[in-house]
Motif scaffolding. Structure first.
Motif, PDB file in Angstrom:
ATOM      1  N   ALA A   1      -4.938  -3.557   0.677  1.00 12.20           N
ATOM      2  CA  ALA A   1      -3.929  -3.467   1.739  1.00 12.20           C
ATOM      3  C   ALA A   1      -2.546  -3.823   1.201  1.00 12.20           C
ATOM      4  CB  ALA A   1      -4.300  -4.386   2.894  1.00 12.20           C
ATOM      5  N   ASN A   2      -2.469  -4.815   0.336  1.00 11.96           N
ATOM      6  CA  ASN A   2      -1.194  -5.197  -0.276  1.00 11.96           C
ATOM      7  C   ASN A   2      -0.647  -4.055  -1.143  1.00 11.96           C
ATOM      8  OD1 ASN A   2       0.897  -7.231  -0.966  1.00 11.96           O
ATOM      9  ND2 ASN A   2       0.003  -7.030  -3.003  1.00 11.96           N
ATOM     10  N   ASN A   3      -1.539  -3.404  -1.873  1.00 15.36           N
ATOM     11  CA  ASN A   3      -1.106  -2.256  -2.683  1.00 15.36           C
ATOM     12  C   ASN A   3      -0.526  -1.152  -1.812  1.00 15.36           C
ATOM     13  OD1 ASN A   3      -1.990  -3.523  -5.022  1.00 15.36           O
ATOM     14  ND2 ASN A   3      -3.934  -2.429  -5.087  1.00 15.36           N
ATOM     15  N   ILE A   4      -1.202  -0.858  -0.711  1.00 13.37           N
ATOM     16  CA  ILE A   4      -0.710   0.190   0.186  1.00 13.37           C
ATOM     17  C   ILE A   4       0.624  -0.199   0.807  1.00 13.37           C
ATOM     18  CG2 ILE A   4      -1.190   1.366   2.385  1.00 13.37           C
ATOM     19  CD1 ILE A   4      -4.170   1.351   1.550  1.00 13.37           C
ATOM     20  N   ALA A   5       0.741  -1.453   1.210  1.00 13.89           N
ATOM     21  CA  ALA A   5       1.992  -1.922   1.827  1.00 13.89           C
ATOM     22  C   ALA A   5       3.167  -1.839   0.855  1.00 13.89           C
ATOM     23  CB  ALA A   5       1.823  -3.353   2.324  1.00 13.89           C
ATOM     24  N   ASN A   6       2.893  -1.965  -0.434  1.00 11.75           N
ATOM     25  CA  ASN A   6       3.962  -1.948  -1.437  1.00 11.75           C
ATOM     26  C   ASN A   6       4.046  -0.640  -2.206  1.00 11.75           C
ATOM     27  OD1 ASN A   6       5.271  -4.704  -1.492  1.00 11.75           O
ATOM     28  ND2 ASN A   6       3.092  -5.231  -1.515  1.00 11.75           N
ATOM     29  N   SER A   7       3.402   0.399  -1.715  1.00 17.56           N
ATOM     30  CA  SER A   7       3.362   1.665  -2.453  1.00 17.56           C
ATOM     31  C   SER A   7       4.732   2.301  -2.641  1.00 17.56           C
ATOM     32  CB  SER A   7       2.412   2.654  -1.768  1.00 17.56           C
ATOM     33  OG  SER A   7       2.900   2.996  -0.490  1.00 17.56           O
ATOM     34  N   GLU A   8       5.669   1.982  -1.780  1.00 23.11           N
ATOM     35  CA  GLU A   8       7.020   2.538  -1.894  1.00 23.11           C
ATOM     36  C   GLU A   8       8.012   1.554  -2.517  1.00 23.11           C
ATOM     37  OE1 GLU A   8       7.873   5.737  -1.164  1.00 23.11           O
ATOM     38  OE2 GLU A   8       5.742   6.066  -0.758  1.00 23.11           O
ATOM     39  N   THR A   9       7.530   0.416  -2.977  1.00 26.33           N
ATOM     40  CA  THR A   9       8.395  -0.590  -3.589  1.00 26.33           C
ATOM     41  C   THR A   9       8.644  -0.211  -5.043  1.00 26.33           C
ATOM     42  OG1 THR A   9       7.463  -2.291  -2.157  1.00 26.33           O
ATOM     43  CG2 THR A   9       8.638  -3.051  -4.116  1.00 26.33           C
ATOM     44  N   LYS A  10       9.882  -0.063  -5.407  1.00 28.48           N
ATOM     45  CA  LYS A  10      10.236   0.343  -6.771  1.00 28.48           C
ATOM     46  C   LYS A  10       9.757  -0.709  -7.770  1.00 28.48           C
ATOM     47  CE  LYS A  10      14.175   2.853  -5.081  1.00 28.48           C
ATOM     48  NZ  LYS A  10      15.597   2.864  -4.853  1.00 28.48           N
ATOM     49  N   GLY A  11       9.056  -0.238  -8.815  1.00 25.00           N
ATOM     50  CA  GLY A  11       8.602  -1.117  -9.877  1.00 25.00           C
ATOM     51  C   GLY A  11       7.369  -1.949  -9.555  1.00 25.00           C
ATOM     52  N   PHE A  12       6.800  -1.802  -8.355  1.00 22.69           N
ATOM     53  CA  PHE A  12       5.621  -2.594  -7.976  1.00 22.69           C
ATOM     54  C   PHE A  12       4.427  -2.190  -8.830  1.00 22.69           C
ATOM     55  CE2 PHE A  12       1.697  -3.020  -5.462  1.00 22.69           C
ATOM     56  CZ  PHE A  12       1.718  -4.385  -5.214  1.00 22.69           C
ATOM     57  N   LYS A  13       3.680  -3.168  -9.314  1.00 26.47           N
ATOM     58  CA  LYS A  13       2.453  -2.929 -10.069  1.00 26.47           C
ATOM     59  C   LYS A  13       1.271  -3.323  -9.195  1.00 26.47           C
ATOM     60  CE  LYS A  13       4.472  -1.710 -13.878  1.00 26.47           C
ATOM     61  NZ  LYS A  13       4.498  -0.321 -14.259  1.00 26.47           N
ATOM     62  N   LYS A  14       0.369  -2.379  -8.980  1.00 22.07           N
ATOM     63  CA  LYS A  14      -0.776  -2.644  -8.120  1.00 22.07           C
ATOM     64  C   LYS A  14      -1.721  -3.644  -8.771  1.00 22.07           C
ATOM     65  CE  LYS A  14      -3.770   1.139  -9.632  1.00 22.07           C
ATOM     66  NZ  LYS A  14      -4.520   2.299  -9.168  1.00 22.07           N
TER      67      LYS A  14
END
Length: 114
Positions: free
Chosen positions: A23-36
């Motif tokens: 869920a955290n990965n999905i919530a941050n899918s549009e965050t630039k530079g985010f690493k799942k």
């Protein structure tokens, strides 16, 4: 508490962690530079299930900017994450059912004893 109950509870906890990571990965899918991240489920020596969270350092999509620079997006694949959530949900439901059956069996055994 019987070992099967402890194992089912540990599996439910580990699967809950896995679902939260997804869920955290999905919530941050549009965050630039985010690493799942991913939750790796492991069996302990007693048969219990543990979860270990690790970051996935594959590069995200590189987007050229108007000023000529390159910007890395997140490395989250929404299709992969959604599929993972469905699989985790089914595993959670199966472990919950096993826990309920184990509890019902204990109750029946106690009723037979006295």
């Amino acid at each position: 508490m019987p070992l099967s109950v402890n194992n089912s509870i540990s599996a439910l906890n580990a699967l809950s962690t896995k679902q939260n990571v997804t869920a955290n990965n999905i919530a941050n899918s549009e965050t630039k530079g985010f690493k799942k991240s991913t939750a790796v489920l492991e069996e302990s020596s007693t048969g219990a299930v543990n979860s270990r969270i690790q970051t996935v350092n594959t590069p995200g999509t590189i987007i050229p900017q108007a000023d000529g620079t390159l910007e890395e997006m997140s490395n989250v694949d929404l299709i992969q994450e959604t599929t993972a959530m469905i699989t985790t949900r089914h595993a959670y439901e199966a472990n919950l059912k096993a826990l309920k059956i184990s509890t019902a069996m204990e109750d029946n055994a106690l009723d037979m004893i006295g």
